[in-house]
Write an enzyme that holds these catalytic residues in place. Structure first.
Site, PDB file in Angstrom:
ATOM      1  N   CYS A   1       0.818  -1.210   0.000  1.00 25.27           N
ATOM      2  CA  CYS A   1       0.000   0.000   0.000  1.00 25.27           C
ATOM      3  C   CYS A   1       0.853   1.262   0.000  1.00 25.27           C
ATOM      4  O   CYS A   1       1.954   1.279   0.542  1.00 25.27           O
ATOM      5  CB  CYS A   1      -0.872   0.030   1.248  1.00 25.27           C
ATOM      6  SG  CYS A   1      -1.908  -1.421   1.435  1.00 25.27           S
TER       7      CYS A   1
ATOM      8  N   ARG B   1       5.592  -0.372  -6.118  1.00 23.60           N
ATOM      9  CA  ARG B   1       5.512  -1.092  -4.847  1.00 23.60           C
ATOM     10  C   ARG B   1       4.544  -2.275  -4.912  1.00 23.60           C
ATOM     11  O   ARG B   1       4.580  -3.136  -4.045  1.00 23.60           O
ATOM     12  CB  ARG B   1       5.052  -0.135  -3.743  1.00 23.60           C
ATOM     13  CG  ARG B   1       6.038   0.967  -3.463  1.00 23.60           C
ATOM     14  CD  ARG B   1       5.429   1.993  -2.542  1.00 23.60           C
ATOM     15  NE  ARG B   1       5.093   1.423  -1.254  1.00 23.60           N
ATOM     16  CZ  ARG B   1       5.879   1.449  -0.203  1.00 23.60           C
ATOM     17  NH1 ARG B   1       7.045   2.021  -0.283  1.00 23.60           N
ATOM     18  NH2 ARG B   1       5.512   0.920   0.942  1.00 23.60           N
TER      19      ARG B   1
ATOM     20  N   TRP C   1      -2.941  -2.754  -1.484  1.00 24.03           N
ATOM     21  CA  TRP C   1      -2.536  -4.140  -1.734  1.00 24.03           C
ATOM     22  C   TRP C   1      -3.367  -4.955  -0.758  1.00 24.03           C
ATOM     23  O   TRP C   1      -3.184  -4.877   0.461  1.00 24.03           O
ATOM     24  CB  TRP C   1      -1.041  -4.283  -1.456  1.00 24.03           C
ATOM     25  CG  TRP C   1      -0.472  -5.619  -1.794  1.00 24.03           C
ATOM     26  CD1 TRP C   1      -0.094  -6.061  -3.027  1.00 24.03           C
ATOM     27  CD2 TRP C   1      -0.161  -6.682  -0.886  1.00 24.03           C
ATOM     28  NE1 TRP C   1       0.426  -7.336  -2.936  1.00 24.03           N
ATOM     29  CE2 TRP C   1       0.399  -7.745  -1.644  1.00 24.03           C
ATOM     30  CE3 TRP C   1      -0.296  -6.859   0.492  1.00 24.03           C
ATOM     31  CZ2 TRP C   1       0.817  -8.944  -1.065  1.00 24.03           C
ATOM     32  CZ3 TRP C   1       0.115  -8.054   1.068  1.00 24.03           C
ATOM     33  CH2 TRP C   1       0.658  -9.078   0.284  1.00 24.03           C
TER      34      TRP C   1
ATOM     35  N   ASN D   1      -2.174   2.394   5.589  1.00 21.73           N
ATOM     36  CA  ASN D   1      -1.239   1.300   5.291  1.00 21.73           C
ATOM     37  C   ASN D   1      -1.080   0.498   6.569  1.00 21.73           C
ATOM     38  O   ASN D   1      -0.938   1.085   7.642  1.00 21.73           O
ATOM     39  CB  ASN D   1       0.149   1.832   4.925  1.00 21.73           C
ATOM     40  CG  ASN D   1       0.189   2.444   3.555  1.00 21.73           C
ATOM     41  OD1 ASN D   1      -0.820   2.456   2.852  1.00 21.73           O
ATOM     42  ND2 ASN D   1       1.343   2.954   3.173  1.00 21.73           N
ATOM     43  N   GLY D   2      -1.050  -0.803   6.459  1.00 21.67           N
ATOM     44  CA  GLY D   2      -0.834  -1.633   7.652  1.00 21.67           C
ATOM     45  C   GLY D   2      -2.020  -2.526   7.908  1.00 21.67           C
ATOM     46  O   GLY D   2      -2.887  -2.723   7.049  1.00 21.67           O
TER      47      GLY D   2
ATOM     48  N   GLU E   1      17.530 -18.506  -5.164  1.00 17.47           N
ATOM     49  CA  GLU E   1      17.255 -17.178  -5.694  1.00 17.47           C
ATOM     50  C   GLU E   1      16.788 -17.273  -7.157  1.00 17.47           C
ATOM     51  O   GLU E   1      15.869 -16.561  -7.567  1.00 17.47           O
ATOM     52  CB  GLU E   1      18.506 -16.299  -5.553  1.00 17.47           C
ATOM     53  CG  GLU E   1      18.391 -14.892  -6.094  1.00 17.47           C
ATOM     54  CD  GLU E   1      17.282 -14.061  -5.472  1.00 17.47           C
ATOM     55  OE1 GLU E   1      16.678 -14.473  -4.470  1.00 17.47           O
ATOM     56  OE2 GLU E   1      16.990 -12.989  -6.029  1.00 17.47           O
TER      57      GLU E   1
ATOM     58  N   LYS F   1      13.205 -15.888  -8.414  1.00 19.98           N
ATOM     59  CA  LYS F   1      13.028 -14.950  -9.532  1.00 19.98           C
ATOM     60  C   LYS F   1      12.039 -15.522 -10.539  1.00 19.98           C
ATOM     61  O   LYS F   1      11.166 -14.841 -11.033  1.00 19.98           O
ATOM     62  CB  LYS F   1      14.348 -14.663 -10.260  1.00 19.98           C
ATOM     63  CG  LYS F   1      15.392 -13.803  -9.572  1.00 19.98           C
ATOM     64  CD  LYS F   1      14.979 -12.407  -9.255  1.00 19.98           C
ATOM     65  CE  LYS F   1      14.291 -12.304  -7.975  1.00 19.98           C
ATOM     66  NZ  LYS F   1      14.627 -11.863  -6.789  1.00 19.98           N
TER      67      LYS F   1
ATOM     68  N   GLU G   1       8.507 -15.373  -9.191  1.00 24.50           N
ATOM     69  CA  GLU G   1       8.015 -14.002  -9.035  1.00 24.50           C
ATOM     70  C   GLU G   1       7.578 -13.384 -10.358  1.00 24.50           C
ATOM     71  O   GLU G   1       6.517 -12.772 -10.431  1.00 24.50           O
ATOM     72  CB  GLU G   1       9.110 -13.115  -8.423  1.00 24.50           C
ATOM     73  CG  GLU G   1       9.313 -13.325  -6.942  1.00 24.50           C
ATOM     74  CD  GLU G   1      10.369 -12.400  -6.356  1.00 24.50           C
ATOM     75  OE1 GLU G   1      10.164 -11.891  -5.258  1.00 24.50           O
ATOM     76  OE2 GLU G   1      11.420 -12.198  -7.001  1.00 24.50           O
TER      77      GLU G   1
ATOM     78  N   HIS H   1      16.817 -37.523  -3.286  1.00 21.23           N
ATOM     79  CA  HIS H   1      16.013 -37.789  -2.091  1.00 21.23           C
ATOM     80  C   HIS H   1      14.568 -37.344  -2.276  1.00 21.23           C
ATOM     81  O   HIS H   1      13.942 -36.869  -1.320  1.00 21.23           O
ATOM     82  CB  HIS H   1      16.644 -37.096  -0.881  1.00 21.23           C
ATOM     83  CG  HIS H   1      18.034 -37.578  -0.599  1.00 21.23           C
ATOM     84  ND1 HIS H   1      18.305 -38.879  -0.246  1.00 21.23           N
ATOM     85  CD2 HIS H   1      19.236 -36.953  -0.667  1.00 21.23           C
ATOM     86  CE1 HIS H   1      19.616 -39.027  -0.077  1.00 21.23           C
ATOM     87  NE2 HIS H   1      20.206 -37.870  -0.342  1.00 21.23           N
TER      88      HIS H   1
ATOM     89  N   LYS I   1       6.742  -4.633  -3.517  1.00 20.81           N
ATOM     90  CA  LYS I   1       8.180  -4.387  -3.431  1.00 20.81           C
ATOM     91  C   LYS I   1       8.630  -4.335  -1.978  1.00 20.81           C
ATOM     92  O   LYS I   1       9.696  -4.823  -1.619  1.00 20.81           O
ATOM     93  CB  LYS I   1       8.501  -3.067  -4.139  1.00 20.81           C
ATOM     94  CG  LYS I   1       9.971  -2.709  -4.153  1.00 20.81           C
ATOM     95  CD  LYS I   1      10.749  -3.656  -5.036  1.00 20.81           C
ATOM     96  CE  LYS I   1      12.243  -3.397  -5.009  1.00 20.81           C
ATOM     97  NZ  LYS I   1      12.991  -4.613  -5.390  1.00 20.81           N
TER      98      LYS I   1
HETATM   99  C1  G6P Z   1       9.209  -8.870  -0.724  1.00 22.13           C
HETATM  100  C2  G6P Z   1       9.667  -8.758  -2.158  1.00 22.13           C
HETATM  101  C3  G6P Z   1      10.899  -9.623  -2.344  1.00 22.13           C
HETATM  102  C4  G6P Z   1      11.977  -9.182  -1.359  1.00 22.13           C
HETATM  103  C5  G6P Z   1      11.475  -9.262   0.077  1.00 22.13           C
HETATM  104  C6  G6P Z   1      12.450  -8.643   1.066  1.00 22.13           C
HETATM  105  O1  G6P Z   1       8.738 -10.140  -0.471  1.00 22.13           O
HETATM  106  O2  G6P Z   1       8.639  -9.158  -3.050  1.00 22.13           O
HETATM  107  O3  G6P Z   1      11.377  -9.471  -3.661  1.00 22.13           O
HETATM  108  O4  G6P Z   1      13.094  -9.995  -1.508  1.00 22.13           O
HETATM  109  O5  G6P Z   1      10.260  -8.544   0.194  1.00 22.13           O
HETATM  110  O6  G6P Z   1      12.529  -7.272   0.819  1.00 22.13           O
HETATM  111  P1  G6P Z   1      13.587  -6.327   1.512  1.00 22.13           P
HETATM  112  O7  G6P Z   1      13.186  -4.940   1.109  1.00 22.13           O
HETATM  113  O8  G6P Z   1      13.463  -6.554   2.995  1.00 22.13           O
HETATM  114  O9  G6P Z   1      14.921  -6.714   1.008  1.00 22.13           O
END
Ligand code: G6P
Length: 615
Positions: free
Chosen positions: A2, A27, A74, A100-101, A488, A492, A495, A511, A610
């Site tokens: 948000c 965001r 959001w 927000n929150g 990672e 990616k 996501e 396994h 974000k």
């Molecule tokens: C969210 C984002 C991720 C990110 C994570 C941590 O889940 O979608 O892409 O890695 O937050 O974010 P930060 O700002 O704490 O690195």
């Protein structure tokens, strides 16, 4: 996640609010709305979907007025519908609020308000807060702006949870009241106009002068002044800071997406992460921001790294680096798990909270828990004015510049560089030889040029993406420091493409995961030449023997892997401990090109945010 923007000043609020909301799009959100005061009550427009939908509604029925609040939502409580979008009105219809929150006790409050006759138009926790503030306003005896400020203060006393809010009331045009508890909020200080925003990016074209509200503070914002007060109502000291101008869509340069731009920036951002921090004479690193003496650092017996998503993966690479270079045992944990768990922690432990945004609620909560238990906690953040950066006992900034693409890319490689520096610094205070330290320094120094060379491979990665875009599921495999790189790579892929992907240590294949291998399920195997290279070749053969396609990350001159794998993502050779930084880049590019091939919204993938400022 948000976003909040509010405006008070001499100009028409609607275009400013729409433009500033657009700057928060990165965001992640699923609906948007605004409320403006213009002498004819509170005028609200809100729409599910993109800000463009809201802009269309505003073009069809414009609202004039010089003060207003706006929001990108959001969804947490209730689906992303027009009705659930913010702003929400109170029972009188004169007060509007954005939030927000999460209000944790909203059901209890809703019940109480409903018994008193309140009717609700949405499923949100925010509407309950709007009604509660409205109720406090109608009961207050105060006059003028104090009446709204006190109503906010009184309502917030009854509320549990996190919040950043902005409130307006049609009886008080020219006033916006803001408050924060947990969620960030900044005042943008203009000339004869003022702003409130949850993220400084929103303010880029309007002002670079900001006041960061401290937790629990309340602000009364007018066109020509603002007053910040503590929760108890005492006037708070404010510090106006100048920030760098934010990023705009045109800053994508020649790149079609921020994600690609940020992948390409890594030669530079990696250099920024170690610039001025290498000490060639002593073959070590200099990290003054840690606020720890050499003696303090020598006393560290354990390290605990907290983070979420990509930041945690960087911490997991950091574990290998620190354990290898400094021989200090390192634990890593999802911040959300640490926060509520009973993990026993050795008393001589140094904590690191890793977060690009510095605002991730789970990481912030875990940092506070570690500090509550009396541990020294350092931050590894990109956003220098963030809450985690401010609440840490010290730390290391990434200096990666704003990261706009939701999928973290350049922040990851910067975080890994910082862990390399930490490993080097701690190692050189222990048993790491100068010769070994120098090898690491030299490898870091060469990284930017190697990244530039690697980025030239983009076209072949794009071809592979076209060939494998129909995959419904993928595996990412790697060992030791490349295991978190596999995680990672899988993250990616999930996501930005929405393709199911799993990351595993290569040897775990047999396994259970091996049951997934078939000709439709590509495996991405990280097989650069290191201590487990032969083992990785074994895994490659096992996959091929079962008909599974393999895309391998390997050194450019590796004929063995080239002979076995279906596709090779070629990477330059560097020191084994620095190699993960190069190995992750083809995986970033691969998921990027897959997402583009599939027509995904690369910079703003569905459901993601974000900066996740709620639990
Ligand atoms: C969210 C984002 C991720 C990110 C994570 C941590 O889940 O979608 O892409 O890695 O937050 O974010 P930060 O700002 O704490 O690195």
């Amino acid at each position: 996640m948000c976003g909040i923007v509010a405006y008070v000043g001499p100009r028409d609020a609607q275009p400013i609010l729409l433009d500033a909301l657009g700057r928060l799009e990165y965001r992640g959100y699923d609906s948007a709305g605004l409320a403006i005061l213009n002498g004819h009550g509170v005028q609200v427009r809100k729409k599910s979907g993109r800000i463009e939908e809201l802009a269309k509604a505003c073009r069809a029925k414009p609202v004039e007025g010089r003060s207003g609040i706006s929001h990108t939502r959001w969804a947490t409580h209730g689906a992303p519908t027009d009705a659930n979008a913010h702003p929400h009105l109170d029972a009188s219809g004169k007060l509007a609020l954005v939030h927000n929150g999460v209000i944790e006790n909203y059901l209890e409050l809703k019940d109480r308000l409903a018994k008193a006759g309140h009717k609700f138009a949405s499923d949100t926790d925010t509407e309950i807060l709007a009604h509660l503030v409205g109720d406090c306003f109608s009961q207050n005896q105060e006059k003028g702006e104090v009446r709204l400020i006190e109503a906010v203060r009184k309502a917030l006393k009854q509320v549990q949870g996190t919040l950043g809010i902005a409130v307006i009331h049609s009886d008080l045009p020219g006033l916006v009241v803001g408050a924060r508890r947990g969620s960030p909020l900044v005042i943008g200080v203009g000339n004869g106009e003022n702003f409130l925003a949850s993220d400084t990016q929103a303010l880029a074209p309007y002002t670079n002068r900001v006041v960061i509200l401290q937790d629990q503070e309340i602000v009364a914002l007018h066109a020509d002044r603002f007053e910040v007060a503590s929760p108890l109502g005492q006037k708070a000291d404010v510090r106006v800071e100048e920030i760098e101008n934010g990023v705009t869509a045109s800053d994508k340069g020649p790149h079609p997406h921020f994600m690609l731009k940020e992948i390409h920036e890594q030669a530079e951002t990696v250099r920024n992460a170690f610039r001025g921090r290498l000490d060639a004479d002593e073959a070590t690193a200099k990290l003054g921001g840690l606020n720890l003496s050499s003696e303090d650092l020598r006393r560290v017996e354990r390290i605990f790294v907290l983070g979420c998503g990509t930041a945690l993966h960087a911490g997991m690479v950091g574990k290998y680096l620190i354990e290898t270079l400094a021989k200090i045992p390192v634990d890593t944990q999802h911040a959300s798990e640490f926060r509520y768990g009973d993990s026993p922690v050795h008393e001589k432990t140094l904590f690191f909270a890793v977060s690009q945004s510095g605002e991730t609620a789970d990481t912030l909560g875990a940092l506070r828990e570690a500090k509550r238990r009396g541990f020294r906690c350092l931050g590894i953040c990109n956003n220098v004015s963030s809450t985690i950066a401010r609440e840490s006992d010290g730390g290391v900034y990434m200096h990666a510049g704003p990261e706009i693409g939701v999928a973290a890319t350049k922040s990851f490689t910067s975080q890994v560089v910082i862990f390399t520096l930490l490993g080097l610094l701690l190692g050189r205070q222990r048993s790491l030889s100068a010769a070994h330290g120098r090898e690491i320094l030299e490898a870091l120094d060469k990284l930017p040029d190697q990244i530039l060379a690697l980025l030239q491979e983009s076209a072949s990665i794009q071809r592979a993406a076209t060939a494998y875009a129909k995959a419904r599921s993928m595996l990412f495999l790697g060992r030791l420091a490349n295991f978190p790189i596999a995680l990672e790579g899988a993250l990616k892929m999930k996501e930005v493409t929405y393709i199911h992907a799993e990351g595993y240590p290569s040897a775990e294949l047999k396994h259970g995961v091996i049951a997934l291998i078939d000709k439709e399920t590509p495996s991405v195997l990280i097989a650069t030449q290191d201590g487990v290279y032969d083992k990785n070749l074994g895994s490659l053969q096992e996959i091929k023997a079962r008909g599974g396609p393999v895309l391998a990350v390997a050194h450019g001159d590796d004929a063995k892997v080239a002979g076995l794998a279906d596709v090779v993502f070629r990477v330059p050779r560097t020191h084994e401990l620095v190699q993960p930084i190069l190995n992750v880049i083809p995986l970033q590019l691969f998921s990027y090109h897959m997402a583009v091939t599939l027509g995904r919204d690369v910079d703003k993938p569905r459901n993601l945010a974000k900066s996740v400022t709620v639990e």
